[in-house]
Scaffold this motif. Structure first.
Motif, PDB file in Angstrom:
ATOM      1  N   MET A  88      -2.459  -5.815 -48.804  1.00 36.42           N
ATOM      2  CA  MET A  88      -3.620  -5.433 -48.004  1.00 36.42           C
ATOM      3  C   MET A  88      -3.963  -3.952 -48.106  1.00 36.42           C
ATOM      4  O   MET A  88      -5.071  -3.555 -47.768  1.00 36.42           O
ATOM      5  N   THR A 140       1.501  -7.420 -46.363  1.00 35.49           N
ATOM      6  CA  THR A 140       0.464  -6.488 -45.906  1.00 35.49           C
ATOM      7  C   THR A 140       0.614  -5.142 -46.603  1.00 35.49           C
ATOM      8  O   THR A 140      -0.373  -4.547 -47.053  1.00 35.49           O
ATOM      9  N   MET A 152      -3.271 -13.314 -48.608  1.00 33.63           N
ATOM     10  CA  MET A 152      -2.774 -12.655 -47.407  1.00 33.63           C
ATOM     11  C   MET A 152      -3.354 -13.312 -46.164  1.00 33.63           C
ATOM     12  O   MET A 152      -2.655 -13.533 -45.167  1.00 33.63           O
ATOM     13  N   LEU A 154      -1.439 -14.836 -42.840  1.00 30.83           N
ATOM     14  CA  LEU A 154      -1.600 -14.250 -41.505  1.00 30.83           C
ATOM     15  C   LEU A 154      -1.705 -15.289 -40.390  1.00 30.83           C
ATOM     16  O   LEU A 154      -1.115 -15.092 -39.323  1.00 30.83           O
TER      17      LEU A 154
END
Length: 577
Positions: A136, A132, A294, A298
């Motif tokens: 992200m 992340t 990603m 998750l």
């Protein structure tokens, strides 16, 4: 669950998280700016030959690239430190929670599952957090920035994006629908593999004795094959995702070159702008693919977070009462008043209406057939389990109304399975009383009839102990466990069939030595052998979870048929008389 877990554990690292975000922003901004500089070199320095422009813009590109490298390294460093620290904190919290569990909660989850949740599940959350930080943060900046800069290069050609992005999102959505159930199934199957493996390692002697190696191999192969099949399905979907995304990306590049060539030919676009546009298209697709990667992580991390919170949100059935007060020992007299216990999910209670008193300075023995509830009864005293009915009192104080620490600090427990911890003999003996001197250790070893083999061991008290005490025989482990309880000098001694691995002569010597040490303490012994308990001040006979008689050996021979049957099964008629 994942968001809640991360938010709770990121609070102490706000500064580091802010640094990561700033560094990732600078790195991504540099990445986005480079194609524009490259387009300037082509359109202003190459096509109209101008070495000065090339050197000037090229120099800026080198400076920006160097800054980009520094920001990337620094961001990765801070992100890694935060992610690893969060993982450490979650493991600590899990360990603390599991340590507070009673046998009931441990039985509900199972030891293999608790180990998996503390290791594999935390690692998945940790890696998702790291990704992340590194993906992200930069992916949205790169995606949005790429779109804006692509529009800046050529608005008409940017229409291709309207075709590319919906296709990519559709592919991602279809794959994710398949992946999430597979991730959840895989974590359960990891639990199963760990469970089978743990059973086989712990029971390897029994497996070999009954020549069951092939059967156990088949059982493990089944669990392993199930996990492998699920992971293969997961890998297949993930393997399908990347080629599909790359196919869309390459088709987009072909379309950009095709239509861009027409616009260049028409004088509506420059070559450098087309080059920059292609770079921005690839950056946008890269941002989408990074987000896609990603997004695939998750769901698995979310499943793991759910499993972690199942443990963290479970409260132990054994805990301090709201107004718990310290227990004040005054001899350690134990009083059982109509005590009962029922295991979760059991149809019938294992103990019912148990009432007796174990006086200080006396030995009280508990005997009965297998499954009569003897060990369960003993585990109720230090509150390893809580009675489901009735109450237990120590010196007149209800054990459920006092603090666990004060209760357990006055109890010396020798469990049915003598377990030693990796370390040394001395560290094991000091387990309950770290400040004990060597002289006190040797005194306890003498009473436990263990001093001789400890002296003969290399290093004596500093002799290494393997995990579980695997480098000692069963009798040696039992004697060391007894010595460990003696070092504590508790008010109450609990011996759960703790003399079963000793020969009769050693058993007799140990019991004789114990009398002197425990003359001011309460001693509760669970035993199978009549010789071990015949001289006890009180013997409690259990039969199917109920008291079938209590008294001295002689009294029970006269009044309890259950006790007499046990005696006659072990002793000759002459010995009984």
């Amino acid at each position: 669950m994942l968001l809640r877990l991360v938010r709770q554990n990121l609070a102490p690292y706000k500064g580091a998280v802010a640094a990561v975000v700033v560094l990732q922003f600078l790195q991504t901004a540099a990445t986005l700016f480079l194609p524009t500089l490259n387009a300037g070199i082509i359109d202003r320095g190459v096509v109209p030959a101008n070495t000065g422009v090339i050197l000037d813009l090229g120099g800026w590109m080198l400076v920006i690239t160097a800054g980009q490298v520094v920001c990337a390294v620094a961001a990765t460093y801070f992100a890694s430190r935060v992610a690893m620290s969060v993982g450490r904190n979650i493991r600590d919290e899990l360990f603390t929670t599991v340590e507070s569990f009673s046998s009931r909660e441990v039985g509900v989850f199972g030891a293999p599952s608790l180990i998996t949740r503390t290791t594999n599940d935390v690692q998945q959350v940790q890696m998702a957090l790291l990704m992340t930080f590194t993906v992200m943060v930069s992916a949205p900046i790169m995606g949005i920035g790429g779109v804006l800069l692509a529009l800046n290069q050529d608005v008409a050609l940017s229409g291709i994006l309207l075709l590319i992005l919906p296709v990519l999102f559709a592919v991602i959505g279809l794959v994710l629908r398949r992946l999430i159930p597979l991730f959840r199934r895989a974590q359960k199957q990891i639990d199963r593999v760990n469970s089978v493996l743990r059973e086989q390692i712990m029971g390897v002697a029994v497996i070999r004795a009954f020549v069951r190696e092939r059967t156990e191999e088949a059982r493990f192969d089944t669990a392993n094959a199930d996990l492998t099949g699920t992971q293969l399905r997961t890998a297949q979907y993930m393997a399908l995702l990347f080629p599909a995304a790359m196919l869309v990306a390459n088709l987009a590049s072909v379309a950009v070159v095709w239509f861009g060539a027409y616009r260049i030919d028409a004088g509506q676009m420059q070559i450098g702008a087309l080059t920059a546009f292609i770079a921005y298209i690839m950056q946008i697709l890269m941002a989408v693919m990074m987000s896609m990667f990603m997004i695939m992580m998750l769901p698995r991390a979310a499943v793991c977070a759910e499993r972690i919170y199942e443990v963290l949100d479970t409260e132990s059935t054994v805990h301090d009462a709201d107004a718990a007060a310290p227990l004040v020992y005054d001899g350690g007299t134990l009083d059982f008043r109509e005590v009962g216990y029922t295991y979760p999910g059991a149809e019938a209670p294992v103990l019912q209406d148990i009432s007796f008193t174990a006086q200080s300075g006396q030995t009280t023995a508990i005997i009965g057939s297998t499954g009569a509830g003897k060990s369960t009864l003993l585990n109720l005293v230090p509150r390893l389990l809580d009675a489901t009915s009735g109450g237990i009192y120590i010196d007149g104080q209800d054990i459920e109304a006092v603090t666990l620490h004060s209760l357990r600090s006055g109890i010396g427990l020798v469990p049915q399975k003598a377990y030693l911890f990796s370390g040394t003999i001395a560290s094991n003996l000091r387990f309950g009383r770290p400040e004990a001197t060597d002289a006190e250790l040797w005194e306890a070893l003498e009473i436990a009839q263990a001093a001789e083999f400890v002296r003969d061991s290399e290093g004596a008290l500093e002799h290494r102990v393997e995990q579980g005490g695997g480098n000692f025989s069963g009798g040696q482990r039992q004697r060391l466990a007894i010595a460990r309880a003696l070092v504590v000098r508790p008010a109450i001694y609990l011996f759960d069939d703790s003399f079963s691995a000793l020969d009769f002569a050693t058993d007799a010597r140990l019991r004789a030595a114990l009398k002197q040490r425990t003359r001011n303490s309460t001693v509760l012994i669970v035993a199978q052998r009549i010789n071990t308990i015949a001289d006890a001040a009180r013997i409690v006979v259990l039969d199917e979870g109920r008291v079938a008689g209590q008294g001295t050996h002689e009294e029970l021979l006269e009044t309890s048929s259950t006790y007499r049957e046990i005696v006659e099964s072990q002793l000759t008629a002459e010995e009984v008389q």
